[in-house]
Enzyme design. Structure first.
Site, PDB file in Angstrom:
ATOM      1  N   ASP A 158     -40.999 -16.318 -95.419  1.00 19.47           N
ATOM      2  CA  ASP A 158     -40.159 -16.107 -96.590  1.00 19.47           C
ATOM      3  C   ASP A 158     -40.797 -15.001 -97.415  1.00 19.47           C
ATOM      4  OD1 ASP A 158     -38.249 -16.656 -98.679  1.00 19.47           O
ATOM      5  OD2 ASP A 158     -38.187 -18.733 -97.960  1.00 19.47           O
ATOM      6  N   ASP A 167     -35.993 -13.346-100.096  1.00 14.99           N
ATOM      7  CA  ASP A 167     -35.507 -14.060-101.264  1.00 14.99           C
ATOM      8  C   ASP A 167     -34.806 -13.109-102.244  1.00 14.99           C
ATOM      9  OD1 ASP A 167     -35.698 -16.708-102.649  1.00 14.99           O
ATOM     10  OD2 ASP A 167     -36.691 -15.517-104.193  1.00 14.99           O
ATOM     11  N   GLU A 170     -31.255 -12.946 -98.684  1.00 14.21           N
ATOM     12  CA  GLU A 170     -30.512 -13.903 -99.509  1.00 14.21           C
ATOM     13  C   GLU A 170     -29.847 -13.106-100.630  1.00 14.21           C
ATOM     14  OE1 GLU A 170     -31.218 -17.871-102.209  1.00 14.21           O
ATOM     15  OE2 GLU A 170     -32.386 -16.065-102.488  1.00 14.21           O
ATOM     16  N   HIS A 193     -32.827 -25.349 -98.716  1.00 14.26           N
ATOM     17  CA  HIS A 193     -33.638 -26.046 -99.715  1.00 14.26           C
ATOM     18  C   HIS A 193     -33.063 -25.906-101.128  1.00 14.26           C
ATOM     19  CE1 HIS A 193     -34.657 -21.908-100.072  1.00 14.26           C
ATOM     20  NE2 HIS A 193     -35.296 -22.139-101.197  1.00 14.26           N
ATOM     21  N   ASP A 194     -31.997 -25.137-101.302  1.00 19.48           N
ATOM     22  CA  ASP A 194     -31.365 -24.978-102.617  1.00 19.48           C
ATOM     23  C   ASP A 194     -30.066 -25.773-102.717  1.00 19.48           C
ATOM     24  OD1 ASP A 194     -33.303 -23.189-103.498  1.00 19.48           O
ATOM     25  OD2 ASP A 194     -32.155 -21.425-102.875  1.00 19.48           O
TER      26      ASP A 194
HETATM   27  O1  TEU Z   1     -32.665 -18.787-104.660  1.00 18.25           O
HETATM   28  C1  TEU Z   1     -31.748 -17.912-105.279  1.00 18.25           C
HETATM   29  C2  TEU Z   1     -30.833 -18.506-106.213  1.00 18.25           C
HETATM   30  O2  TEU Z   1     -30.136 -17.793-106.902  1.00 18.25           O
HETATM   31  C3  TEU Z   1     -30.916 -19.933-106.497  1.00 18.25           C
HETATM   32  O3  TEU Z   1     -31.339 -20.016-107.806  1.00 18.25           O
HETATM   33  C4  TEU Z   1     -29.600 -20.608-106.356  1.00 18.25           C
HETATM   34  O4  TEU Z   1     -28.627 -19.944-107.070  1.00 18.25           O
HETATM   35  C5  TEU Z   1     -29.714 -21.963-106.895  1.00 18.25           C
HETATM   36  O5  TEU Z   1     -30.734 -22.597-106.217  1.00 18.25           O
HETATM   37  C6  TEU Z   1     -28.440 -22.735-106.682  1.00 18.25           C
HETATM   38  O6  TEU Z   1     -28.623 -24.019-107.099  1.00 18.25           O
HETATM   39  C7  TEU Z   1     -33.893 -18.319-104.249  1.00 18.25           C
HETATM   40  C8  TEU Z   1     -34.693 -19.440-103.619  1.00 18.25           C
HETATM   41  O7  TEU Z   1     -34.037 -19.859-102.463  1.00 18.25           O
HETATM   42  C9  TEU Z   1     -34.873 -20.536-104.632  1.00 18.25           C
HETATM   43  O8  TEU Z   1     -35.484 -21.663-104.089  1.00 18.25           O
HETATM   44  C10 TEU Z   1     -35.675 -19.971-105.759  1.00 18.25           C
HETATM   45  O9  TEU Z   1     -35.746 -20.909-106.794  1.00 18.25           O
HETATM   46  C11 TEU Z   1     -35.089 -18.681-106.313  1.00 18.25           C
HETATM   47  O10 TEU Z   1     -34.647 -17.774-105.308  1.00 18.25           O
HETATM   48  C12 TEU Z   1     -36.127 -17.923-107.094  1.00 18.25           C
HETATM   49  O11 TEU Z   1     -37.086 -17.405-106.221  1.00 18.25           O
END
Ligand code: TEU
Ligand code: CA
Length: 592
Positions: A101, A207, A265, A343-344
């Site tokens: 990542d 990311d 992403e 994971h989000d």
């Molecule tokens: O996520 C990007 C993101 O915009 C997330 O905040 C998403 O919109 C949110 O989780 C929806 O509920 C990435 C990573 O995958 C995330 O885990 C991180 O918190 C974020 O970036 C910051 O690095």
């Protein structure tokens, strides 16, 4: 029209590991690298080709590792660089690959770059981050440089008294944004990518890669929610003025020198043509992106667009999104990343299927059919292969470990307390939303077996294990041909055996039908028909007139999730009609 050269990373099945919750090898309650190494045979057996690890670098874990304080080291909680070398070598021995990542929009505020940057206005690294002087209002009060709202609540600006300036953080104040306009920053990123490539990493998930270039001058965002102090500024920082220039430079300097897999992403953007720029081969940037349209299907589209509020959705909306991306610019080589969990996100069976006891397994299999029959690189998130669901509504707010859940809950709580003048306010709607949608649901410990703590650890798990682990775990499913995991294994195999499912053209047969998603895939002279009942009711589906040009009598069942399918589920072809009756959440795949 197909214009899709066959390449290994298009055919790959990628399994995302959330390391802290995967497997704990030393009993401290935290998953670790050696724990992952110990489970590689389980993953190989499932049909996985590539592992993607969420961040395992040194980090204060303010945002669970998406806040990195040393890009060239492993957090001691996860192990050592030697453990990583051992993991990658064991992965390669099994013919699999490893993706890291890459979190380079921001670092941790504990990274030495930021510590230096903050130390004085003249420090050589001052310009590695985005610093601005305060603004002052009419009354002479110090104000942040603009009105942008941070992702996890509050302003994007944090004041530093030492130098009397603010730094920009689109996420937490512990995640300061790097200044990509500075060429030294870009060089530092290329260098750290090379560090991991030299150590034999096979690719990167990048990311929030579409927010690295912010609009010139950082102007105020338009006021869309007047009662809020800070406003959504995503149009001003997503897909900014130099993002493609920087990614093309990354490609020239790093990616093009190696045979890697890359996925960006790309939140805050629904426009396929905007995102296509990152992916189209002629632009020489990334292999594919994670678009957020499907992931945000059940999020309100107007007003407070908080991802933890549930919006009921219609099947026709899901179909429209899937179909548009499946068909988008294939003639120019656009390539999809197919995922419904990470994971989000909360568990897919709880969002898109039906997690009631009676339907959990069958609807999890229905969603597996949907994924494996779409064109694009496949992503499976840990536990998705077991059909795991969200944790229950009875868990209190203290069980939610994610800072995003906590900050959202407390912001609403404080507003309600202030407005009502009472301490005791009703928060049940917010808890309902979190139970349905919090990021925490994908972050609970993996359920390996029915022993204490689901076999995840011999110690005290860092986060509570879901209550259902005695019945829902890997050990119980591996030996059971009827299990969700056995189904995923068969489904992934089917996909590998039929390139038609990977590369074929996509046609939605009944876009307006709110019960059934039916589509065909066609590649060279092969065809597949997929029929998915998204309701708990028995439904009879007739193929529309236009679909009748295919020779349906030649189609044979190849995959089905109902106990009786596919053996006795031939297509009902007769008297000019093609008809199928499906049980609740039944899905079938036919091929000829
Ligand atoms: O996520 C990007 C993101 O915009 C997330 O905040 C998403 O919109 C949110 O989780 C929806 O509920 C990435 C990573 O995958 C995330 O885990 C991180 O918190 C974020 O970036 C910051 O690095
Ligand atoms: Ca451990």
């Amino acid at each position: 029209m197909v214009n899709q050269p066959e390449i290994w990373w298009k055919e790959a099945v990628i399994y995302q590991i959330y390391p802290i919750s995967f497997f704990d090898s030393n009993g401290d309650g935290i998953g670790d690298l050696n724990g992952i190494t110990g489970k590689l045979d389980y993953l190989k057996d499932l049909g996985v080709d590539v592992l993607w690890l969420s961040p395992i670098y040194k980090s204060p874990l303010a945002d669970m590792g998406y806040d990195i304080s040393d890009y060239r080291n492993i957090d001691p909680r996860y192990g050592t660089l030697e453990d990583w070398d051992n993991l990658v070598s064991e992965i390669h021995t099994r013919g699999m690959k490893l993706m890291m990542d890459l979190v380079v929009n921001h670092t941790s505020d504990e990274h030495e770059w930021f510590i230096e940057s903050k130390s004085s206005k003249t420090n050589p690294k001052r310009d590695w981050y985005i610093w601005r002087p305060p603004k002052y209002d009419a009354a002479g009060n110090r104000q942040p440089p603009n009105n942008w709202k941070a992702q996890f609540q509050g302003s994007v600006w944090e004041y530093d008294a030492g130098t009397n300036e603010y730094y920009l953080h689109l996420y937490l104040s512990k995640q300061p944004d790097l200044n990509w306009d500075n060429p030294e920053v870009r060089q530092a990123v290329w260098d750290l990518m090379k560090f991991w490539i030299d150590r034999k990493c096979d690719g990167f998930r990048m990311d929030v890669i579409n927010i690295i270039s912010k609009v010139e001058g950082l102007p105020d965002a338009p006021v869309t929610i007047p009662e809020d102090e800070y406003q959504d500024a995503s149009p001003l920082f997503a897909n900014g003025p130099h993002v493609h220039e920087y990614l093309q430079e990354m490609n020239r300097k790093v990616l093009s020198q190696h045979d890697l897999i890359t996925v960006g992403e790309t939140p805050f953007t629904y426009s396929a043509s905007e995102l296509a720029k990152y992916v189209l081969p002629k632009n020489k940037e990334l292999n594919m992106v994670f678009h957020f349209e499907l992931a945000d299907l059940d999020t309100p589209r107007t007003g407070q667009r908080c991802p933890f509020i549930f919006r009921p959705w219609k099947l026709s909306e899901l179909k429209e999104i899937v179909t548009r991306w499946q068909r988008f610019k294939r003639d120019e080589g656009f390539w999809n990343a197919v995922f419904i969990e990470n994971h989000d996100r909360a568990r897919s069976v709880s969002r898109f299927g039906n997690d009631a006891d009676e339907w959990q397994a069958i609807s999890a299999k229905l969603l597996a059919i949907l994924e494996v029959t779409l064109s694009g690189t496949q992503y499976v998130f840990q536990g998705q292969e077991l059909g795991l669901k969200n944790f229950p509504r009875s868990w209190g707010i203290e069980e939610y470990k994610d800072v995003a859940s906590q900050n959202w809950y407390h912001e609403v709580l404080e507003n309600r307390q202030r407005e009502s003048g009472k301490d005791d306010v009703d928060m049940s709607d917010i808890l309902d939303g979190l139970q349905k949608k919090a990021r925490d649901h994908g972050r609970v410990p993996m359920q390996w077996d029915s022993t204490d703590h689901a076999g995840f650890t011999t110690g005290t798990p860092w986060m509570r294990v879901n209550d259902d682990y005695k019945g829902w775990n890997a050990a119980a499913q591996v030996g059971d041909e009827k299990s969700v995991r056995a189904f995923w294994k068969r489904a992934l195999r089917l996909r590998k055996d039929h390139k038609l499912l990977i590369y074929g053209d996509f046609v939605d047969l009944a876009p307006k039908n709110e019960e059934v998603f039916a589509y065909t895939r066609s590649y060279e002279d092969r065809h597949a028909l997929v029929i998915l009942n998204f309701t708990a009711r028995e439904v009879t589906f007739s193929l529309p007139e236009e679909a009748r040009k295919l020779e349906w009598s030649k189609f044979k069942p190849v995959l089905g999730n109902h106990p009786k399918s596919p053996s006795d589920s031939n297509l009902g072809v007769g008297r000019g009609k093609v008809e199928v009756t499906l049980h609740g959440y039944e899905g079938r795949v036919y091929m000829c």
